[in-house]
Design a protein around this motif. Sequence first.
Motif, PDB file in Angstrom:
ATOM      1  N   ALA A 172      59.733  76.598  19.287  1.00 38.01           N
ATOM      2  CA  ALA A 172      59.562  75.657  19.264  1.00 38.01           C
ATOM      3  C   ALA A 172      57.736  75.685  19.537  1.00 38.01           C
ATOM      4  O   ALA A 172      57.631  77.046  20.461  1.00 38.01           O
ATOM      5  N   PRO A 173      56.936  76.548  18.002  1.00 35.99           N
ATOM      6  CA  PRO A 173      55.689  77.115  19.014  1.00 35.99           C
ATOM      7  C   PRO A 173      54.975  76.324  19.861  1.00 35.99           C
ATOM      8  O   PRO A 173      54.917  75.242  19.781  1.00 35.99           O
ATOM      9  N   ILE A 190      45.553  75.620  17.247  1.00 34.43           N
ATOM     10  CA  ILE A 190      45.143  75.231  18.713  1.00 34.43           C
ATOM     11  C   ILE A 190      45.929  73.820  18.648  1.00 34.43           C
ATOM     12  O   ILE A 190      47.062  73.545  19.772  1.00 34.43           O
ATOM     13  N   THR A 191      46.481  73.121  17.733  1.00 29.67           N
ATOM     14  CA  THR A 191      47.126  71.950  17.173  1.00 29.67           C
ATOM     15  C   THR A 191      48.645  72.487  17.290  1.00 29.67           C
ATOM     16  O   THR A 191      49.650  71.211  17.900  1.00 29.67           O
ATOM     17  N   VAL A 192      48.515  73.063  17.484  1.00 29.39           N
ATOM     18  CA  VAL A 192      50.056  73.792  17.258  1.00 29.39           C
ATOM     19  C   VAL A 192      50.774  73.204  16.008  1.00 29.39           C
ATOM     20  O   VAL A 192      51.938  73.758  15.272  1.00 29.39           O
ATOM     21  N   ALA A 222      60.136  66.297  12.481  1.00 32.11           N
ATOM     22  CA  ALA A 222      61.582  67.221  13.032  1.00 32.11           C
ATOM     23  C   ALA A 222      61.939  65.735  13.754  1.00 32.11           C
ATOM     24  O   ALA A 222      61.693  65.044  13.958  1.00 32.11           O
ATOM     25  N   ASP A 223      63.616  65.344  13.601  1.00 27.14           N
ATOM     26  CA  ASP A 223      64.546  65.336  14.006  1.00 27.14           C
ATOM     27  C   ASP A 223      64.621  64.931  15.236  1.00 27.14           C
ATOM     28  O   ASP A 223      64.968  65.740  16.170  1.00 27.14           O
ATOM     29  N   GLY A 224      64.144  63.825  15.904  1.00 30.98           N
ATOM     30  CA  GLY A 224      64.708  64.281  17.164  1.00 30.98           C
ATOM     31  C   GLY A 224      63.536  64.047  18.260  1.00 30.98           C
ATOM     32  O   GLY A 224      63.944  63.224  19.523  1.00 30.98           O
ATOM     33  N   VAL A 225      62.600  64.713  18.173  1.00 29.77           N
ATOM     34  CA  VAL A 225      61.339  65.042  18.427  1.00 29.77           C
ATOM     35  C   VAL A 225      60.034  64.047  17.810  1.00 29.77           C
ATOM     36  O   VAL A 225      60.235  64.060  17.198  1.00 29.77           O
ATOM     37  N   PHE A 240      56.959  66.384  16.787  1.00 31.79           N
ATOM     38  CA  PHE A 240      56.158  66.697  16.517  1.00 31.79           C
ATOM     39  C   PHE A 240      56.590  67.131  14.523  1.00 31.79           C
ATOM     40  O   PHE A 240      57.577  66.880  13.749  1.00 31.79           O
ATOM     41  N   THR A 241      55.756  67.312  14.216  1.00 31.35           N
ATOM     42  CA  THR A 241      54.999  67.306  12.486  1.00 31.35           C
ATOM     43  C   THR A 241      54.853  68.645  12.321  1.00 31.35           C
ATOM     44  O   THR A 241      53.770  68.889  13.247  1.00 31.35           O
ATOM     45  N   GLN A 242      55.492  68.903  11.304  1.00 29.93           N
ATOM     46  CA  GLN A 242      55.108  70.552  10.751  1.00 29.93           C
ATOM     47  C   GLN A 242      54.671  71.103   8.724  1.00 29.93           C
ATOM     48  O   GLN A 242      56.044  69.894   8.060  1.00 29.93           O
TER      49      GLN A 242
END
Length: 358
Positions: free
Chosen positions: A11-12, A82-84, A162-165, A167-169
């Motif tokens: 993960a970044p 910055i926001t990743v 993302a599934d289970g976490v 985290f959006t990209q």
Amino acid sequence: IPTNQSQNVPAPSFTVAARCRVAATLVLFVFAACSNLSVLISVCWGRGYRLAAHLRPLIASLASADLVMTFVVMPLDAIWNITVQWYAGDMMCKLLCFLKLFAMHSAAFILVVVSLDRYRAILHPLDSLDAGLRNRRMLLVAWTLSLLLASPQLFIFRAIKADGVDFTQCVTHGSFRYLWQETAYNMFHFVTLYVFPLLVMTFCYTCILTKINRQMHKSKDGEHCLRRNGTDKIPKARIKTLKMTIVIVSSFVICWTPYYLLGIWYWFQPAMIQHTPEYVHHILFIFGNLNTCCDPVIYSFYTASFRADLTDVLACCRGRRINNASPRSVDRLSGGSARAPVEMESDLSSNQHSGNPA
């Protein structure tokens, strides 16, 4: 061009290398914004308006394309590092990825138009009468193609969680059924962004330099053949503009070639990203963005009118400081300021006789 995120990579995070990239991007942003805005203002309202009528739209479009790169690509890249992850939603994901590719295409295509203009001016000088209309049409085609080629970004990019976490990209995940389809898409844009412009520019300047070399060999007495007078001779002002455009094109090739070569390597060998130091990716992207800062510097080096406009701005700022200073400091500076009008007038007269790029 962002690629599919389906590979199993860590993960970044906002690393030290990413922080350095953001800091360097902000410095480039300030310089590119100020310098390209100065070029645009000079060409549209300053002494740069004295340039040949068919050249003004080219310089203004080049500065505008660099400004799109400056105000779209640089802030987007800095904030994203910055926001990743992506916080702006699905619509902004599509729009900003579209604008990013549009900015990159427009910057490349405007250089193609500039090269074609120099090709016609040197190899077919008798066609210069309709150069203004021809350049406006080519610029319209360049901007339109940039919009069309960037439009697929509106459909293939989306904000995915993302599934289970938590985290959006903003990625292309799910837009391509097979990896080769995404590779083909990336290669297509590599051709339109880099290979096609490079081939056209190489052809134009090879033909131009071949003609110049042929004319120099025609000189019977060994003198330089590039004079204003005489038949079949290239005017000095036209040669000056040719030199400027060659340097501008060279800066584009030098700045972006390492970045695109790294992209090709990654598209065909995605595992290499795990073995390449992170700072290499950051340095090459920053080096590519440096091109937007090079264009106004090169333009100022070859164009006396732009330097005169900058001198006026600096003189105006200096005059305000003197007006706000104490009477004693004004008296101390009066010796130097009394000579300023004479020096300015002599500079302007020399600029008028030096010959603007044509």
